[in-house]
Design a protein around this motif. Sequence first.
Motif, PDB file in Angstrom:
ATOM      1  N   GLY A 164      28.450  49.592  48.230  1.00 27.74           N
ATOM      2  CA  GLY A 164      29.725  50.290  48.287  1.00 27.74           C
ATOM      3  C   GLY A 164      30.952  49.402  48.199  1.00 27.74           C
ATOM      4  N   GLN A 165      30.767  48.098  48.129  1.00 26.78           N
ATOM      5  CA  GLN A 165      31.908  47.193  48.062  1.00 26.78           C
ATOM      6  C   GLN A 165      32.303  46.922  46.604  1.00 26.78           C
ATOM      7  N   ALA A 166      33.609  46.909  46.350  1.00 26.12           N
ATOM      8  CA  ALA A 166      34.143  46.482  45.061  1.00 26.12           C
ATOM      9  C   ALA A 166      34.858  45.151  45.254  1.00 26.12           C
ATOM     10  N   ARG A 167      34.850  44.333  44.214  1.00 29.32           N
ATOM     11  CA  ARG A 167      35.482  43.014  44.313  1.00 29.32           C
ATOM     12  C   ARG A 167      36.258  42.716  43.031  1.00 29.32           C
ATOM     13  N   ILE A 168      37.262  41.881  43.171  1.00 30.67           N
ATOM     14  CA  ILE A 168      38.019  41.398  42.015  1.00 30.67           C
ATOM     15  C   ILE A 168      37.971  39.878  42.013  1.00 30.67           C
ATOM     16  N   TRP A 169      37.622  39.320  40.834  1.00 22.95           N
ATOM     17  CA  TRP A 169      37.432  37.876  40.667  1.00 22.95           C
ATOM     18  C   TRP A 169      38.339  37.383  39.542  1.00 22.95           C
ATOM     19  N   THR A 170      38.674  36.082  39.597  1.00 25.57           N
ATOM     20  CA  THR A 170      39.387  35.475  38.479  1.00 25.57           C
ATOM     21  C   THR A 170      38.377  35.065  37.407  1.00 25.57           C
ATOM     22  N   GLN A 171      38.904  34.732  36.236  1.00 24.06           N
ATOM     23  CA  GLN A 171      38.033  34.284  35.140  1.00 24.06           C
ATOM     24  C   GLN A 171      37.310  32.985  35.488  1.00 24.06           C
ATOM     25  N   LYS A 172      37.847  32.236  36.457  1.00 24.68           N
ATOM     26  CA  LYS A 172      37.221  30.980  36.896  1.00 24.68           C
ATOM     27  C   LYS A 172      36.213  31.213  38.018  1.00 24.68           C
ATOM     28  N   GLY A 173      36.067  32.469  38.465  1.00 23.27           N
ATOM     29  CA  GLY A 173      35.062  32.775  39.478  1.00 23.27           C
ATOM     30  C   GLY A 173      35.575  32.794  40.902  1.00 23.27           C
ATOM     31  N   GLN A 174      36.890  32.766  41.086  1.00 23.54           N
ATOM     32  CA  GLN A 174      37.444  32.818  42.440  1.00 23.54           C
ATOM     33  C   GLN A 174      37.550  34.279  42.896  1.00 23.54           C
ATOM     34  N   LEU A 175      37.148  34.532  44.135  1.00 22.40           N
ATOM     35  CA  LEU A 175      37.201  35.886  44.687  1.00 22.40           C
ATOM     36  C   LEU A 175      38.619  36.196  45.142  1.00 22.40           C
ATOM     37  N   ARG A 176      39.197  37.257  44.571  1.00 18.44           N
ATOM     38  CA  ARG A 176      40.559  37.660  44.943  1.00 18.44           C
ATOM     39  C   ARG A 176      40.536  38.648  46.113  1.00 18.44           C
TER      40      ARG A 176
END
Length: 444
Positions: free
Chosen positions: A180-192
Amino acid sequence: MEIEKHMNDQGEMMECSAPFSLLEPHVCALTGNTFNEPQQQQEATVKTGKRQRKDENNSSKKGKEREKKAKREEESPIKEEAEAIKESSLKLEINSRNVVVLEGHESEVFSCAWNPVFSSILASGSGDATARLWQVPENKEDIAKPIILNHLPNLNENKDVTTLDWNPSGTLLATGSYDGQARIWTQKGQLRFVMTQHRGPIFSLKWNKKGNYVLSGSADTTTIVWNPESGEMVQQYEAHSQAILDVDWMDDATFASCSSDKTIYVCAIGSKQPIKRWIGHEDEVNAVRWDPSGQYLASCSDDMTTKIWSLSSDEPIQEIKGHSLQIYTLQWAPINKESPQQKILATASFDATVRIWDALNGTCLHVLKNHSEAVYSITFSPDARLLASGSFDEVLNIWDAKDGTLKNTFKADGGIFEVHFNKNGDKLAACTSNKQVVILNHLH
């Protein structure tokens, strides 16, 4: 001792004391005890089987499928037909020099998505609680290690990364998980951001065209619009009564959702009530897609029909019939410059076929037959010349979308969950049940 659970005919979760192994068939040892799970959780388990893997007590290869009740009829006619085609398709097999296999995932790879700007960057999502960012090379010798996006800690036992999507500028990746969790990441793989409002598996997640909102649909029966700049929820919609199986944006502020409850809703940001409710399907609605103009919505269902809808009507403006089993997914062809008014739609079914339609008049233009099991994914090339299909029969087919002929075929080492062309149309990715992502290069 690890305790497994299995569902009996009455829908009760039964305790099983036999250990689970990925290497050997699972033999049940039911203790007779039931698990008294919360009602909502039980319902989610029952109603969303289509998007999960089957219970581990299915020892066949199909035990890895996320297929649901799939009343699979006798497949002998399908398999006989496929055998007849097999001989003629051998000469169409892709040259192995043009195949790159990306390895590293530790479980099935359920989803993949090419970066919309950087045509050699691919994201993949797996049951191993990771997504991976790959720099896809032109040949096998130059494969670099991927960037690993770790999705732990997860909120329940299932670690699947079920869906992922790039923003239009290719700078951010959104992922959705079974917990149930959504995540947003940068193109370099950093978790926002980690976004935790949903209370059930996320089955569909998409950016709008402007890139200022992310939309998610969940088995908890809700859709949520998120602000990707803050990770905050903008609005939650509770129109559906059962699991949401797919979502799709019509424009930057309006979207459609479909559900196991057999309905489709169209909702708008800022509006508390849906702006449209469409009833017409007689079984679960598996997928919805707006055509490139945003004027027509196509939906496909377990009732073996595809319907075309317009906001100007409460009834479908076209009902398309032809498949003999559930229709799992569909895709509109990109706009064809030669005949921009013609709306071409492809559908993929558990009947092992893909069909290409003139959507507005309901005419079947081609029936594509070279699979022997359920077809889970289809994708058009950006120029609409090619259509690729992937099936749990481990075969990836590339078709001429205009005349319906088979152009190329590739035998993967595992059932295929998703297929996608990159933005240039020269690379095709397929993610498999055998922990691999297969890339076909030089398709022009």
